[in-house]
Each structure stands twice: as structure tokens, then as C-alpha cells.
Design an enzyme around this catalytic site. Structure first.
Site, short mmCIF file in Angstrom:
data_model
loop_
_atom_site.label_atom_id
_atom_site.label_comp_id
_atom_site.label_asym_id
_atom_site.label_seq_id
_atom_site.Cartn_x
_atom_site.Cartn_y
_atom_site.Cartn_z
N SER A 8 34.52 72.38 29.89
CA SER A 8 32.87 73.36 31.05
C SER A 8 31.78 73.55 29.88
CB SER A 8 33.18 74.37 31.71
OG SER A 8 32.86 74.75 32.50
N HIS A 33 33.49 68.77 32.13
CA HIS A 33 32.79 69.76 33.24
C HIS A 33 31.95 70.51 34.23
CE1 HIS A 33 34.87 72.11 37.00
NE2 HIS A 33 34.18 72.87 36.17
N ASP A 35 28.99 72.82 35.23
CA ASP A 35 28.71 73.65 36.41
C ASP A 35 27.80 73.85 36.79
OD1 ASP A 35 31.84 75.85 34.72
OD2 ASP A 35 31.66 74.63 36.64
N MET A 37 25.32 76.09 39.49
CA MET A 37 25.72 77.06 40.28
C MET A 37 24.53 77.46 40.57
SD MET A 37 27.48 79.72 37.74
CE MET A 37 29.43 78.69 37.37
N HIS A 72 31.27 70.17 39.38
CA HIS A 72 31.99 71.39 40.12
C HIS A 72 30.34 71.78 40.60
CE1 HIS A 72 33.36 75.32 40.42
NE2 HIS A 72 34.04 74.69 41.77
N MET A 74 28.84 74.54 42.61
CA MET A 74 28.78 75.62 43.01
C MET A 74 27.59 76.14 44.12
SD MET A 74 31.10 77.67 40.27
CE MET A 74 30.56 76.25 38.82
N MET A 143 41.00 77.14 41.80
CA MET A 143 39.29 78.25 41.14
C MET A 143 41.28 78.79 40.41
SD MET A 143 36.45 76.86 40.72
CE MET A 143 35.64 78.56 40.57
N ASP A 181 40.46 75.69 36.97
CA ASP A 181 39.52 76.21 36.75
C ASP A 181 39.40 77.32 37.06
OD1 ASP A 181 35.61 75.15 37.97
OD2 ASP A 181 36.95 75.76 35.92
N GLY A 203 35.73 76.82 29.69
CA GLY A 203 35.30 77.05 28.94
C GLY A 203 35.06 77.88 27.74
C1 DX5 Z 1 33.57 79.47 36.92
C2 DX5 Z 1 32.92 77.76 35.80
C3 DX5 Z 1 34.58 77.24 35.69
C4 DX5 Z 1 34.23 78.18 34.01
C5 DX5 Z 1 35.41 78.30 33.26
O1 DX5 Z 1 32.20 79.51 38.17
O2 DX5 Z 1 33.25 77.08 37.65
O3 DX5 Z 1 34.19 75.75 35.00
O4 DX5 Z 1 33.33 77.57 33.47
O5 DX5 Z 1 35.33 78.84 32.73
P1 DX5 Z 1 36.28 79.59 31.64
O6 DX5 Z 1 37.39 78.85 30.60
O7 DX5 Z 1 35.88 80.32 29.98
O8 DX5 Z 1 37.21 80.96 32.39
ZN ZN Z 2 33.58 75.15 37.34
#
Ligand code: DX5
Ligand code: ZN
Length: 224
Positions: A8, A33, A35, A37, A72, A74, A143, A181, A203
Site C-alpha cells: 500500500s 494497492h 488507498d 481517502m 481501494h 474509502m 479490513m 488489508d 503498507g
Molecule cells: C487503511 C488502508 C490500508 C493501510 C494498510 O485505511 O486501507 O491499506 O494502508 O497499512 P498497514 O499495512 O500499515 O496496516
Molecule cells: Zn487499503
């Protein structure tokens, strides 16, 4: 079982995202990946379709093999921006059903663009909507942290939900990817795979380390 590692870029150096994408591609990542937001559905703000378009040509191994961009979302609402990500080169686009007023229509907004569609389930979100749309999707994303931030701890109840999702996939007879994730590390990835996952977002586990390939290799070794 074909396992996939999906770094990520939320945890990457935002001043050098192109280099970071190339680096994890060279380190053996399977997917990138991405993300997204919106500071509405989740209390954080990241990047949009223009950044996805800019990074797409960098999602390549040194040998020139392109890596899928696993977007992804969000965000809420979903449909218009999902279509923009399809045009920006996303290979898979997943969204949270509780972020869309019309889940079946949002799935169509993605698949009508020829892009693979996925649904993302937060820790307290039930899988029930799959009763009516599992035939239309290519990816289920569980998640194991609350969305919005990297570096959080794995929520153990996700293991039971992964098992339940795997049973639904088997019953559907479809080749649907089961991605997890949040809080995935070298020392828990095997347990998550044993629960039924085949694709792993990581990530901070990767980008916090100087040698990305060493982490990806350690994760693959734990999965063997
Ligand atoms: C959180 C994201 C995840 C996050 C994972 O909202 O959707 O993809 O980046 O990060 P780690 O692997 O550090 O938990
Ligand atoms: Zn994610």
C-alpha cells in the site's frame, strides 16, 4: 493457491511516489494497492485519479512487466470517482458498500468500464450484501483495521470473517480474489493465509524498512 503481495503506497514517501512504486515492483510486489481517502467517509485525505494516472507507467518491473493498480476507494459517494479511476488506468476498483446508496449500481459503474470490481468490509460490517452481488464482483477485501490510517494493529475478528468469505467464494464457484488489508506483517501473514486469504495488503511493514525486497521475500517464505 497463488498468493499476492499488494504494497500500500499510503505508507510510501509521498515526495517520491513514482520511485517508490518502481521500487516495490522491483522488490517482487504483485499489485500496487492505492488507498483513496476523501476526509468524508474516513477522517483522512490522500490522492485522486490524476495521481493514479501519473503512477500507472511506473507500476512496472525492471523487465517491463506491468503490475495491476488495486484502487481501494474509502470515499462516499462512489460512482463518479470510480469511473474517473477506471479512465486513469485502475485495474481493480473496490469500494465500501456502506459508502454507496446503491451497491449493485456502483458495481456496474466499475464493471461497465471493463475494470474488475471489489467490495470492502470494515471490521464491524457484515458480509450479507454478498448474497445479492457476489456473482458480479472479482474481489472481496476484508479490513483488518479501521480504514483511514496505516500502521494500526491487526483486528483478530477479521480471521473469522475471512473464513466466512472464503466459504461464500467456494459456494459461488467463481474465481474471486480474497484480499486482506491492515496490520499485515511477516509474523502474522501465514495465519491470515490459513484463514483463507490469498492477497495481502502491506503498507508500513514494507515501506518502514530499507530493503523492500527482503520484506516481500520474508512474507513469501512465511506463505510457502
Ligand atoms: C487503511 C488502508 C490500508 C493501510 C494498510 O485505511 O486501507 O491499506 O494502508 O497499512 P498497514 O499495512 O500499515 O496496516
Ligand atoms: Zn487499503
Amino acid at each position: 493457491m497463488t498468493y499476492r503481495i499488494a504494497p500500500s503506497i499510503l505508507a510510501a514517501d509521498f515526495a517520491r511516489l513514482g520511485d517508490e512504486v518502481r521500487a516495490v515492483a522491483a522488490a517482487g510486489a504483485d499489485w500496487i494497492h492505492f488507498d483513496v481517502m476523501d476526509n468524508h467517509y474516513v477522517p483522512n485525505l490522500t490522492f485522486g485519479p490524476m495521481v493514479c494516472k501519473a503512477l500507472k507507467p511506473h507500476a512496472k518491473t525492471p523487465e517491463g512487466m506491468a503490475l495491476p493498480i488495486d484502487v481501494h476507494l474509502m470515499i462516499s459517494p462512489v460512482d463518479a470517482l470510480a469511473a474517473s479511476f477506471a479512465e486513469a488506468g485502475a485495474d481493480l476498483i473496490s469500494f465500501h458498500p456502506d459508502a454507496s446508496g446503491h451497491v449493485h449500481r456502483s458495481v456496474q459503474a466499475i464493471t461497465s468500464k471493463g475494470v474488475k470490481a471489489g467490495l470492502v468490509f470494515n471490521p464491524a460490517e457484515p458480509l450479507d450484501v454478498l448474497d445479492w452481488v457476489i456473482e458480479d464482483i472479482d474481489l472481496i477485501l476484508i479490513m483488518s483495521v479501521n480504514p483511514g490510517f496505516g500502521g494500526q494493529s491487526f483486528i483478530d475478528s477479521a480471521l473469522r470473517k475471512i473464513e466466512a468469505a472464503r466459504k461464500r467464494i467456494e459456494a459461488s464457484g467463481k474465481d474471486i480474489r480474497l484480499e486482506v488489508d491492515g496490520g499485515i506483517k511477516t509474523d502474522n501473514i501465514r495465519q491470515v493465509a490459513d484463514a483463507g486469504a490469498d492477497t495481502f495488503v502491506a503498507g508500513s511493514a514494507i515501506f518502514s524498512q530499507p530493503d523492500y525486497k527482503a520484506v516481500v521475500d520474508a512474507m513469501r517464505a512465511a506463505l510457502r
